[in-house]
Motif scaffolding. Structure first.
Motif, short mmCIF file in Angstrom:
data_model
loop_
_atom_site.label_atom_id
_atom_site.label_comp_id
_atom_site.label_asym_id
_atom_site.label_seq_id
_atom_site.Cartn_x
_atom_site.Cartn_y
_atom_site.Cartn_z
N LEU A 1 -15.22 22.30 -59.92
CA LEU A 1 -14.05 22.72 -59.08
C LEU A 1 -12.94 23.35 -58.16
O LEU A 1 -12.08 23.38 -57.10
N TYR A 2 -13.58 25.06 -58.24
CA TYR A 2 -12.88 25.44 -57.16
C TYR A 2 -13.65 25.43 -55.88
O TYR A 2 -14.92 25.33 -55.75
N TYR B 1 -6.49 29.14 -66.76
CA TYR B 1 -7.33 27.67 -67.72
C TYR B 1 -7.28 26.65 -67.80
O TYR B 1 -7.92 25.31 -67.37
N PHE B 2 -5.41 25.98 -67.06
CA PHE B 2 -5.32 25.07 -67.35
C PHE B 2 -4.95 24.44 -66.05
O PHE B 2 -5.93 23.08 -66.52
N ALA B 3 -4.91 25.05 -64.67
CA ALA B 3 -4.95 24.43 -63.54
C ALA B 3 -6.65 23.31 -63.28
O ALA B 3 -6.53 22.68 -63.04
N PRO B 4 -7.83 23.88 -63.85
CA PRO B 4 -8.86 23.07 -62.97
C PRO B 4 -9.38 22.27 -64.22
O PRO B 4 -9.77 20.71 -64.46
N ASP B 5 -8.70 22.39 -65.82
CA ASP B 5 -8.21 21.01 -66.51
C ASP B 5 -7.60 19.79 -66.06
O ASP B 5 -8.35 18.41 -66.45
N ILE B 6 -6.33 20.48 -65.06
CA ILE B 6 -5.77 19.41 -65.03
C ILE B 6 -6.39 18.37 -63.35
O ILE B 6 -6.53 17.89 -63.52
N ALA C 1 -4.72 18.53 -57.01
CA ALA C 1 -3.35 17.80 -58.09
C ALA C 1 -3.11 18.31 -58.32
O ALA C 1 -1.47 18.13 -58.41
N ILE C 2 -2.52 19.52 -57.90
CA ILE C 2 -1.35 20.33 -58.70
C ILE C 2 -0.28 20.23 -57.37
O ILE C 2 0.91 20.49 -57.08
N PRO D 1 1.88 27.39 -67.52
CA PRO D 1 1.93 27.89 -66.39
C PRO D 1 0.14 27.46 -65.93
O PRO D 1 0.00 27.00 -66.85
N VAL D 2 0.30 26.86 -64.45
CA VAL D 2 -0.96 26.82 -63.47
C VAL D 2 -1.22 27.95 -63.11
O VAL D 2 -2.87 27.97 -62.80
#
Length: 580
Positions: free
Chosen positions: A265-266, A330-335, A274-275, A320-321
């Motif tokens: 994803l990175y 950690y939440f951002a890649p899961d989103i 997504a963001i 926070p993202v």
């Protein structure tokens, strides 16, 4: 063939006729009307709540509705009696021919008996296991793997199009720790003393990885700075660990359809996309969170962060993202990962998480709700801990793993079938005690043995009948003189078989595969009960001198075997034909 659905359709049809005749108001919502097994079997074969749930909207007494409905139902040839009890409960008794016909239907349908089109081909993604690729799977992963795999089997049986998915957590700091740990084993393979300092993974399972690194790189990485070897060793060690995990899953009888990588994803724009999608919805903003509960102004440092307005979709607080230093949380890649699943066209998402992920549930549901605009539901099942016992004592750690009991330890001790069944003898959100001695004992208290013993007994009847020259193939048994099955104990056993299609749909709707294990234990208990009654009442024995009577009774036994086999297949357990 779902008798409960058939009888509910009958009840709904008669209620419609009552409305057409003026006995009930027109336009009543019949969605809450059910037909289900009565709480007390002495009350009948089935019960309907129709009068109780319709009384208030109809402005009538429940008893009046029940009396009128009972009179209409009693005229149906399948109904032996329709009896009103109490203020308006309606109990139904079915004609013996209904139960006898069900035995034929089961034998005609075979393994498809109980299959449903409830899912209507909808695409569901079940993500489970998703263990960090830093070592062998431990016993906690076993339970999650079994629940996820059995749930996938159940949903497929009930008409969903299922994709099993493993999310490889290879994007965090733990894979760098893995690389450093593997490098020390690489040094060891080259004759140097490994420095397994605090914070590294100490398990012996990394020794072969070090040897494999030596085979690939020789001595070229020795005495090199970390910046030279970290990326290559991390990629190599991660793939080695994933191969080990795939082998662990195979030992448990689990196969995945898709492996997705967090690291992928990175640098691909997936996280950013997504963001930005959430930002376009007005759900991303710069702000300062309130102090966590228990924090005082003295030990709390407020700072501006990029936040997801998850409270707009049911969360308790915004999340926070992006950190203040510009890196993703950690939440951002899961989103981004869940957004990827939404964009792949799944109609439903299910995540199987460990109990320590409880705080993640609301935020993840909020993200999926936002990104799918409420179209795709996400169900998250939390798997509680497994406590291992042996010889009455807690089972200690595995030397190979270093700090925990591995999946291989459990499977090698008791086998995959026993492991899988036992892991489903409690609901996923309840802690489970796994006693190595008790799961192998041959007693009624051991559900694995009890269900398998029922299947073995049925197969012994079939073997003995064949040896006596009696035809017992399913087609012959389906054509047997099934009206000879008339004893209340025999018909009660058929009644339990009638519950199977209903149980499948209930379990599938709730994403609860443990219900299948519970049902199989109850069915096995009923089979054993009838078998034991035959010791005192020879007329109830499955093998009789009269071949015609024998075939009817064997047809009943065989129909039980069909359902046990179907249920065990959902659990991923192989039926035992003979106990040794």
């Amino acid at each position: 063939m779902n008798l409960f659905t058939e009888l509910r359709n009958l009840v709904v049809a008669e209620l419609g006729a009552m409305a057409a005749s003026g006995a009930l108001p027109e336009g009543l919502d019949l969605g809450a009307v059910t037909v289900e097994p009565p709480r007390d079997a002495a009350h009948g074969d089935m019960a309907t709540n129709a009068a109780m749930v319709l009384a208030k909207p109809a402005g009538m007494k429940p008893r009046d509705i029940a009396d009128a409905l009972a009179a209409r139902l009693a005229t149906d040839p399948r109904i032996a009696a329709a009896e009103v009890a109490g203020p308006g409960f309606l109990n139904l008794r079915l004609q013996p021919g209904v139960w006898q016909g069900l035995v034929k239907a089961i034998l005609d349908s075979g393994a498809n008996y109980g299959r449903s089109d409830l899912g209507a081909g909808q695409k569901v993604n079940v993500e489970f296991v998703s263990a960090n690729p830093t070592g062998p799977m431990h016993v906690g992963h076993v339970r999650g793997a079994v629940v996820g795999d059995a749930l996938s089997n159940l949903l497929a049986f009930a008409g969903w199009n299922v994709t099993r998915e493993y999310y490889i957590n290879d994007g965090g700091a733990q894979v760098n720790v893995l690389a450093r740990s593997a490098y020390e084993r690489y040094r060891e393979a080259n004759g140097l003393e490994p420095e397994i300092r605090e914070g590294l993974y100490p398990g012996d399972y990394l020794i072969p990885v070090g040897e494999a690194l030596k085979a690939k790189y020789g001595t070229s990485l020795l005495d090199q700075p970390e910046s030279v070897w970290l990326d290559d060793v991390r990629e190599f060690a991660t793939e080695q660990m994933m191969q080990m995990i795939r082998e662990d899953l195979a030992a448990l009888g689990v196969r995945m359809d898709v492996y997705s990588s967090e690291k992928a994803l990175y640098g691909t724009g997936e996280i950013e996309a997504a963001i930005e999608t959430l930002r376009g919805m007005g759900l991303i903003y710069e702000g300062v969170l309130e102090p966590p509960k228990g924090k005082t102004p003295e030990d709390w440092e407020p700072r501006e962060q990029t936040l997801f307005r998850s409270t707009a979709h049911g969360d308790d607080v915004d999340r926070p993202v992006m950190k203040s230093d510009g890196s993703w949380t950690y939440f951002a890649p899961d989103i981004a990962y869940h957004y990827n699943k939404v964009r792949r066209g799944f109609d439903q998402l299910i995540d199987i998480f460990g109990a320590d992920h409880g705080g993640y549930v609301k935020r993840m549901k909020a993200a999926v709700s936002a990104l799918s605009e409420g179209r795709v539901p996400l169900d998250i099942k939390l798997i509680q801990l497994v406590k291992l016992y042996k010889n009455g004592e807690p089972f200690k750690m595995s030397k190979r793993a270093g700090t925990f009991v591995t999946l291989r330890d459990v499977v090698e001790e008791v086998g995959a079938d026993v492991t899988r069944f036992v892991m489903l003898t409690r609901k996923n959100d309840m802690a489970l005690d796994f006693d190595f001695d008790k799961v192998l004992e041959q007693s009624k208290d051991n559900p694995v043995f009890y269900v398998q013993y029922a299947n073995a007994r049925i197969n012994s009847v079939l073997r003995k009948a064949r040896e006596a020259g009696v035809a017992v193939d399913d087609a012959t048994l389906a054509g047997a003189q099934l009206d000879l099955l008339s004893h209340p104990a025999e018909l009660a056993l058929v009644g339990k078989l009638a519950e199977w299609p209903r149980l499948v749909e209930i379990a599938a709707r709730g994403n609860e595969p443990h219900r299948v294990a519970f049902y199989l234990y109850e069915l096995a208990s009923d089979l054993h009960g009838l078998w034991n009654r035959g010791n005192d009442e020879p007329s109830l024995r499955f093998l009789q001198e009269d071949v015609t009577i024998s075939q009817a009774k064997i047809a009943l036994a065989r129909s039980v075997g069909v359902v046990i086999s179907a249920g065990l297949a959902i659990l991923g357990v192989t039926p035992v034909e003979e106990m040794r």
